[in-house]
Design a protein around this motif. Structure first.
Motif, short mmCIF file in Angstrom:
data_model
loop_
_atom_site.label_atom_id
_atom_site.label_comp_id
_atom_site.label_asym_id
_atom_site.label_seq_id
_atom_site.Cartn_x
_atom_site.Cartn_y
_atom_site.Cartn_z
N ALA A 152 0.84 -1.21 0.00
CA ALA A 152 0.00 0.00 0.00
C ALA A 152 0.87 1.26 0.00
O ALA A 152 0.45 2.32 -0.48
CB ALA A 152 -0.92 -0.01 1.22
N LYS A 153 2.08 1.13 0.52
CA LYS A 153 3.00 2.28 0.57
C LYS A 153 3.83 2.41 -0.70
O LYS A 153 4.00 3.51 -1.23
CB LYS A 153 3.95 2.15 1.77
CG LYS A 153 3.28 2.31 3.12
CD LYS A 153 4.32 2.16 4.24
CE LYS A 153 3.66 2.22 5.60
NZ LYS A 153 3.00 3.51 5.85
N VAL A 154 4.42 1.29 -1.15
CA VAL A 154 5.41 1.38 -2.24
C VAL A 154 4.99 0.69 -3.53
O VAL A 154 5.72 0.74 -4.52
CB VAL A 154 6.79 0.82 -1.78
CG1 VAL A 154 7.34 1.60 -0.59
CG2 VAL A 154 6.71 -0.68 -1.46
N GLY A 155 3.84 0.03 -3.53
CA GLY A 155 3.41 -0.72 -4.71
C GLY A 155 3.92 -2.15 -4.66
O GLY A 155 4.96 -2.43 -4.05
N SER A 156 3.19 -3.05 -5.29
CA SER A 156 3.61 -4.46 -5.27
C SER A 156 4.79 -4.68 -6.21
O SER A 156 4.97 -3.92 -7.17
CB SER A 156 2.44 -5.38 -5.67
OG SER A 156 2.05 -5.09 -6.98
N PHE A 157 5.59 -5.67 -5.92
CA PHE A 157 6.75 -5.97 -6.77
C PHE A 157 7.20 -7.40 -6.53
O PHE A 157 6.82 -8.05 -5.55
CB PHE A 157 7.91 -5.01 -6.47
CG PHE A 157 8.58 -5.24 -5.14
CD1 PHE A 157 9.76 -5.97 -5.05
CD2 PHE A 157 8.03 -4.74 -3.97
CE1 PHE A 157 10.37 -6.20 -3.81
CE2 PHE A 157 8.63 -4.96 -2.73
CZ PHE A 157 9.81 -5.68 -2.65
N HIS A 158 8.01 -7.88 -7.46
CA HIS A 158 8.59 -9.22 -7.34
C HIS A 158 10.02 -9.13 -7.87
O HIS A 158 10.30 -8.38 -8.81
CB HIS A 158 7.77 -10.23 -8.15
CG HIS A 158 8.23 -11.65 -7.99
ND1 HIS A 158 7.85 -12.45 -6.93
CD2 HIS A 158 9.05 -12.42 -8.76
CE1 HIS A 158 8.40 -13.64 -7.05
NE2 HIS A 158 9.14 -13.65 -8.15
N CYS A 159 10.92 -9.90 -7.28
CA CYS A 159 12.31 -9.94 -7.73
C CYS A 159 12.75 -11.38 -7.92
O CYS A 159 12.29 -12.28 -7.20
CB CYS A 159 13.25 -9.28 -6.71
SG CYS A 159 13.00 -7.51 -6.50
N ASP A 160 13.66 -11.61 -8.85
CA ASP A 160 14.23 -12.94 -9.03
C ASP A 160 15.58 -12.80 -9.73
O ASP A 160 15.95 -11.70 -10.17
CB ASP A 160 13.29 -13.84 -9.83
CG ASP A 160 13.47 -15.33 -9.51
OD1 ASP A 160 14.44 -15.67 -8.79
OD2 ASP A 160 12.66 -16.14 -9.98
N ARG A 161 16.26 -13.94 -9.85
CA ARG A 161 17.60 -13.91 -10.46
C ARG A 161 17.87 -15.23 -11.13
O ARG A 161 17.49 -16.28 -10.62
CB ARG A 161 18.59 -13.63 -9.33
CG ARG A 161 20.00 -14.06 -9.54
CD ARG A 161 20.84 -13.76 -8.32
NE ARG A 161 21.67 -14.88 -7.95
CZ ARG A 161 22.37 -14.97 -6.84
NH1 ARG A 161 22.33 -14.00 -5.96
NH2 ARG A 161 23.11 -16.03 -6.58
N ASP A 162 18.50 -15.19 -12.29
CA ASP A 162 19.00 -16.38 -12.97
C ASP A 162 20.53 -16.38 -12.88
O ASP A 162 21.16 -15.35 -13.16
CB ASP A 162 18.61 -16.39 -14.46
CG ASP A 162 17.16 -16.75 -14.71
OD1 ASP A 162 16.45 -17.07 -13.73
OD2 ASP A 162 16.73 -16.71 -15.87
#
Length: 469
Positions: free
Chosen positions: A374-384
């Motif tokens: 609600a503060k910063v927006g939804s996000f997702h992170c990953d790495r190959d």
């Protein structure tokens, strides 16, 4: 036969047991350490070992070398975590800490880490100075361990109890225990196993026994290594939190009530939110390594807090924490630190802080993450981690720096930053991919952030296709 050249990497010296990690080579590293200590006029060192094969033998070997130089070794009666060594250095006023550990490496490895008198990793200059003093010859005529004990050059201290007392003084442990939050822990057969059982006696404890083989599994707390913990939580509706720690318990893996892995990016944001909004810590800096989500900068800015981006490696964060007031500092790979503790990664400490956050708010981990979004927006992170020939790897790194791509797949590159690797922002600030080489393997790390897992996969695939890997 030429002696092995011993090099300290990003977090100490690591090698395969009985191949390069031998008693003789540990003696040589200890000799270099002792010579450096004498140059500093230092005479007291805390030595600890984790649950790996022959940790006690290598600890006694190190103490014997130190004892020959008149340096007193402070040891625990059994295995302990890396943060217990670091805290022990501070609490006893010792000059250095040595940890016999290979952290999250496979069970065939052991290692040797250096810890500063400030309670965190030794600064790179000091590590380089020790490395330069490691002799080719193996030290001879060492005193026996029993003689050193008798002469007072080996002292036994209960560093685990010292650590537990520190936890009790800084957390509302009864609140966590009585909150009704079902907790499952996975010690991964590592050195945090005893402390977790003592601190959370009502929890479900997995892989919480001494087994130097780790059943063949590298004790690294990442999602794919923790399927049993995830399934345990999924199959028990009473369980709401999963905490995993690595071999020396300085890194953390976290799971929500659905058995979903919660990455370090999210944990860092939650730690900042908890300390600022609930613990009322309004002063201090936010330190993040280059591969951490930029959402952490966004939240720091919302709170009016300064932030700094460092190269990748916890030692850069620890160096800042040693001299400045830092609320939270961390790296993408699970090394996280907070104010009110030593400038050190600590999986147990961070796990307890998230549990306390849940207990104080009465909210699930998913609900706390929803508050964050609600503060910063939804996000997702990953790495190959992509295996490529070294020549190709360095050619791509050079291209990223000197002739960066303007477009990948459907995305337009709107900005490029170079700190430790190259980060490409795509159509604004919320989407990016990053390229960084492994310094030791023929591996190119490709990181990405997007709105959700599907978008991150799309970005990673597009970046790899553009690079031809």
């Amino acid at each position: 036969m030429n002696p092995v050249k011993i090099k300290f990497g990003t977090d100490g010296w690591r090698a395969i047991i009985a191949q390069e990690y031998t008693v003789d080579n540990v003696m040589r590293v200890a000799e270099g350490t002792a010579l450096w200590l004498k140059q500093q006029g230092s005479s007291r060192v805390v030595i600890g070992y984790d649950c790996r094969f022959a940790g006690e033998l290598f600890t006694e070997t190190t103490a014997r070398v130190f004892g020959k130089h008149g340096i007193t070794s402070l040891v625990a009666p059994g295995y302990i975590t890396t943060p217990m060594v670091s805290l022990g250095v501070v609490k006893t006023g010792a000059d250095l800490g040595v940890v016999i550990t290979a952290s999250h490496n496979p069970p065939s490895y052991n290692g040797y880490k250096l810890k500063s008198r400030l309670g965190g990793p030794s600064v790179p200059d000091d590590v380089s100075a020790v490395e330069a003093l490691i002799p080719d010859a193996v030290p001879q005529d060492l005193p026996s361990y029993a003689d050193l004990v008798e002469k007072g050059l080996v002292e036994v201290h209960d560093f685990e109890q010292m650590y537990l007392d520190h936890v009790y003084a800084n957390f509302d442990v009864p609140l966590i225990r009585n909150s009704g939050i079902g907790i499952a822990t996975d010690a991964m057969y590592g050195a945090g196993q005893r402390a977790m059982k003592i601190l959370l006696p009502g929890a479900v404890h997995l892989h919480n026994e001494y087994n130097p083989s780790f059943y063949g599994q590298a004790p690294e707390p990442i999602g794919r290594n923790l399927t049993e913990l995830a399934e345990t939580i999924k199959n028990d509706p009473k369980l709401a939190l999963g905490i995993a720690t690595d071999g020396d318990a300085d890194r953390i893996g976290l799971f929500d009530a659905d058995g979903e892995f919660v990455d370090s990016h999210h944990i860092l944001l939650l730690l900042l939110m908890y300390q600022y909004e609930y613990k009322n810590i309004k002063q201090g800096e936010v330190i993040l390594t280059f591969s951490v989500t930029d959402k952490l900068k966004q939240l720091a800015t919302m709170y009016g807090l300064p932030y700094e981006v460092t190269k990748i490696g916890f030692k850069y964060i620890a160096e800042i924490m040693a001299t400045r007031d830092v609320i939270v500092g961390g790296e993408e790979s699970g090394g996280l630190a907070v104010s009110g503790h030593i400038p050190e990664r600590d999986g147990i400490w961070i796990g307890l802080m998230i549990a306390e956050y849940m207990a104080k708010t009465g909210k699930s981990l998913k609900a706390l993450i929803a508050d964050l979004y609600a503060k910063v927006g939804s996000f997702h992170c990953d790495r190959d981690d992509v295996h490529v020939e070294n020549d190709r790897k360095w050619a791509l790194v050079k291209q990223a720096e000197e002739n960066p791509w303007k477009k990948i797949g459907p995305y337009t590159v709107t900005d490029v930053q170079h700190v430790d690797g190259s980060k490409f922002f795509l159509d604004g600030e919320d989407r990016w991919f990053m390229v960084r080489p492994s310094g030791t393997e023929p591996v190119l790390r490709v990181y990405a952030q997007g709105a959700d897992a599907a978008e991150v996969r799309k970005i990673l695939d597009a970046a790899r296709e553009t690079m031809g890997i």
